[in-house]
Scaffold this motif. Structure first.
Motif, PDB file in Angstrom:
ATOM      1  N   UNK A   1       0.859  -1.178   0.000  1.00 53.87           N
ATOM      2  CA  UNK A   1       0.000   0.000   0.000  1.00 53.87           C
ATOM      3  C   UNK A   1       0.901   1.236   0.000  1.00 53.87           C
ATOM      4  N   UNK A   2       0.332   2.349  -0.475  1.00 53.76           N
ATOM      5  CA  UNK A   2       1.176   3.544  -0.551  1.00 53.76           C
ATOM      6  C   UNK A   2       1.243   4.280   0.785  1.00 53.76           C
ATOM      7  N   UNK A   3       0.086   4.550   1.402  1.00 57.70           N
ATOM      8  CA  UNK A   3       0.033   5.258   2.675  1.00 57.70           C
ATOM      9  C   UNK A   3      -1.001   4.609   3.588  1.00 57.70           C
ATOM     10  N   UNK A   4      -0.749   4.712   4.888  1.00 59.22           N
ATOM     11  CA  UNK A   4      -1.707   4.253   5.887  1.00 59.22           C
ATOM     12  C   UNK A   4      -2.044   5.446   6.781  1.00 59.22           C
ATOM     13  N   UNK A   5      -3.321   5.720   6.917  1.00 61.08           N
ATOM     14  CA  UNK A   5      -3.784   6.871   7.674  1.00 61.08           C
ATOM     15  C   UNK A   5      -4.198   6.472   9.085  1.00 61.08           C
ATOM     16  N   UNK A   6      -3.775   7.281  10.062  1.00 61.71           N
ATOM     17  CA  UNK A   6      -4.251   7.091  11.432  1.00 61.71           C
ATOM     18  C   UNK A   6      -4.554   8.472  12.030  1.00 61.71           C
ATOM     19  N   UNK A   7      -5.329   8.491  13.098  1.00 60.46           N
ATOM     20  CA  UNK A   7      -5.545   9.728  13.843  1.00 60.46           C
ATOM     21  C   UNK A   7      -4.359   9.968  14.768  1.00 60.46           C
ATOM     22  N   UNK A   8      -4.117  11.220  15.080  1.00 57.88           N
ATOM     23  CA  UNK A   8      -3.012  11.583  15.965  1.00 57.88           C
ATOM     24  C   UNK A   8      -3.172  10.888  17.319  1.00 57.88           C
ATOM     25  N   UNK A   9      -2.267   9.978  17.660  1.00 59.59           N
ATOM     26  CA  UNK A   9      -2.418   9.224  18.923  1.00 59.59           C
ATOM     27  C   UNK A   9      -2.302  10.087  20.172  1.00 59.59           C
ATOM     28  N   UNK A  10      -1.745  11.298  20.047  1.00 63.02           N
ATOM     29  CA  UNK A  10      -1.630  12.191  21.200  1.00 63.02           C
ATOM     30  C   UNK A  10      -2.955  12.896  21.501  1.00 63.02           C
ATOM     31  N   UNK A  11      -3.822  12.953  20.495  1.00 61.46           N
ATOM     32  CA  UNK A  11      -5.089  13.666  20.658  1.00 61.46           C
ATOM     33  C   UNK A  11      -6.304  12.745  20.612  1.00 61.46           C
ATOM     34  N   UNK A  12      -6.188  11.651  19.868  1.00 60.60           N
ATOM     35  CA  UNK A  12      -7.355  10.809  19.584  1.00 60.60           C
ATOM     36  C   UNK A  12      -7.165   9.389  20.108  1.00 60.60           C
TER      37      UNK A  12
ATOM     38  N   UNK B   1      -4.085   4.662   0.776  1.00 63.77           N
ATOM     39  CA  UNK B   1      -4.732   3.410   0.353  1.00 63.77           C
ATOM     40  C   UNK B   1      -5.632   2.842   1.433  1.00 63.77           C
ATOM     41  N   UNK B   2      -5.097   2.858   2.651  1.00 64.77           N
ATOM     42  CA  UNK B   2      -5.789   2.230   3.778  1.00 64.77           C
ATOM     43  C   UNK B   2      -5.643   3.118   5.008  1.00 64.77           C
ATOM     44  N   UNK B   3      -6.451   2.843   6.009  1.00 67.15           N
ATOM     45  CA  UNK B   3      -6.334   3.594   7.245  1.00 67.15           C
ATOM     46  C   UNK B   3      -7.044   2.905   8.385  1.00 67.15           C
ATOM     47  N   UNK B   4      -6.576   3.191   9.585  1.00 68.14           N
ATOM     48  CA  UNK B   4      -7.288   2.744  10.779  1.00 68.14           C
ATOM     49  C   UNK B   4      -8.324   3.808  11.119  1.00 68.14           C
ATOM     50  N   UNK B   5      -9.592   3.440  11.044  1.00 69.52           N
ATOM     51  CA  UNK B   5     -10.673   4.373  11.335  1.00 69.52           C
ATOM     52  C   UNK B   5     -11.641   3.729  12.320  1.00 69.52           C
ATOM     53  N   UNK B   6     -12.585   4.512  12.788  1.00 68.96           N
ATOM     54  CA  UNK B   6     -13.617   3.967  13.667  1.00 68.96           C
ATOM     55  C   UNK B   6     -14.609   3.167  12.835  1.00 68.96           C
ATOM     56  N   UNK B   7     -15.000   2.028  13.339  1.00 75.01           N
ATOM     57  CA  UNK B   7     -15.966   1.198  12.620  1.00 75.01           C
ATOM     58  C   UNK B   7     -17.252   1.972  12.342  1.00 75.01           C
ATOM     59  N   UNK B   8     -17.611   2.865  13.251  1.00 79.93           N
ATOM     60  CA  UNK B   8     -18.839   3.643  13.087  1.00 79.93           C
ATOM     61  C   UNK B   8     -18.813   4.532  11.852  1.00 79.93           C
ATOM     62  N   UNK B   9     -17.629   4.842  11.351  1.00 78.94           N
ATOM     63  CA  UNK B   9     -17.522   5.710  10.178  1.00 78.94           C
ATOM     64  C   UNK B   9     -17.841   4.981   8.876  1.00 78.94           C
ATOM     65  N   UNK B  10     -17.762   3.662   8.896  1.00 77.33           N
ATOM     66  CA  UNK B  10     -17.981   2.899   7.662  1.00 77.33           C
ATOM     67  C   UNK B  10     -19.109   1.888   7.800  1.00 77.33           C
ATOM     68  N   UNK B  11     -19.727   1.844   8.966  1.00 75.98           N
ATOM     69  CA  UNK B  11     -20.803   0.878   9.204  1.00 75.98           C
ATOM     70  C   UNK B  11     -22.114   1.602   9.476  1.00 75.98           C
ATOM     71  N   UNK B  12     -23.179   1.066   8.947  1.00 78.31           N
ATOM     72  CA  UNK B  12     -24.520   1.541   9.247  1.00 78.31           C
ATOM     73  C   UNK B  12     -25.468   0.358   9.144  1.00 78.31           C
ATOM     74  N   UNK B  13     -26.360   0.238  10.120  1.00 79.04           N
ATOM     75  CA  UNK B  13     -27.283  -0.886  10.112  1.00 79.04           C
ATOM     76  C   UNK B  13     -26.601  -2.223  10.280  1.00 79.04           C
ATOM     77  N   UNK B  14     -25.413  -2.212  10.912  1.00 77.37           N
ATOM     78  CA  UNK B  14     -24.708  -3.457  11.174  1.00 77.37           C
ATOM     79  C   UNK B  14     -23.846  -3.964  10.038  1.00 77.37           C
ATOM     80  N   UNK B  15     -23.690  -3.176   8.959  1.00 75.62           N
ATOM     81  CA  UNK B  15     -22.889  -3.606   7.808  1.00 75.62           C
ATOM     82  C   UNK B  15     -21.940  -2.502   7.361  1.00 75.62           C
TER      83      UNK B  15
END
Length: 253
Positions: free
Chosen positions: A129-140, A182-196
């Motif tokens: 993958x080219x880049x992996x995105x994460x939130x700032x661990x000092x703030x989030x 390409x990819x990132x660690x995000x909250x499941x709630x950001x990509x899930x709705x109605x359990x999917x």
């Protein structure tokens, strides 16, 4: 007497108006960025079921905490961790005993590409993958969980040159959604709705790879006497809110 009657009528109308406005209030709240979508849905339900209104600001828990400490006019905080609400209680900024866990979050390794993420650990180890995105661990807190996951999998050092960091989890998601990563660690709630998961592809990170993401809410001293704040917090603990929260991939107690 005729000249007095209009004054009496006016006073009566003002009294009636005063009663009406006293029944409805406004709550000003600060909400962790990962909880944006479910909170907007809960606010819609709450405002439909009550006479109250809600003004919400969304951001990283660390930044919201700093704003509260600097006098921002928030009346309640829905954090992405337990530490900041507890600190606010200890510092006398929050109402003692009002803190509770409203959601337990999940982390997901996600890509907007429907075929990109099949085996999360294998993908991270391969470096394909080219880049992996994460939130700032000092703030989030979700950023902290992302780092803990990479450490648990033994890939942190290899991935570090490919990391892009968002100020909060919303920005981390945007980097992936727009193709800047390409990819990132995000909250499941950001990509899930109605359990999917609604689009792209993802690997839900097992909870034993990072500390539990227990998200606490607390009433701030500014909101201690505001009925709208009290009503919103109680609503957040109710069945309608719980259904929304679970639908976005959170667990509740």
């Amino acid at each position: 007497m005729p000249s007095i009657r209009p004054l009496i009528l006016t006073a009566g109308l003002l009294a009636i108006c005063g009663i009406g406005t006293a029944a409805a209030g406004e709550a000003q709240i600060a909400v962790a960025a990962n909880f944006t979508a479910p909170m907007k849905a809960i606010i819609d339900l709450f405002e439909g079921d009550t006479e109250h209104t809600v003004r919400a600001s969304y951001g990283s828990t660390g930044k919201l905490y700093a704003q509260i400490k600097n006098g921002a006019p928030f009346e309640a905080l829905l954090a992405a961790d337990q530490r900041r609400p507890k600190l606010l209680e200890e510092e006398g900024v929050a109402v003692d005993g009002s803190r509770f866990t409203y959601a337990i979050g999940s982390l997901v390794l996600w890509s907007a590409d429907a075929d990109k993420v099949e085996d999360g650990p294998a993908l991270l180890e391969s470096g394909d993958f080219n880049k992996l995105s994460i939130a700032n661990p000092k703030l989030a807190p979700y950023g902290e969980a992302s780092v803990e996951t990479m450490q648990a999998l033994g890939v942190e050092a290899a991935i570090e040159p490919k990391l892009v960091m968002g100020e909060n989890i919303a920005q981390a998601y945007q980097f992936v959604d727009t193709g800047n990563a390409d990819i990132g660690f995000v909250a499941l709630s950001q990509v899930m709705k109605g359990g999917e998961i609604t689009k792209g592809s993802g690997w839900i990170v097992p909870g034993d790879l990072h500390a539990p993401i227990r998200q606490d809410a607390v009433i701030l001293e500014r909101g201690a006497d505001n009925p709208a704040v009290t009503a919103l917090v109680e609503y957040l603990r109710g069945k309608k809110a719980e259904a929304v929260i679970r639908g976005f991939g959170y667990r509740t107690e």
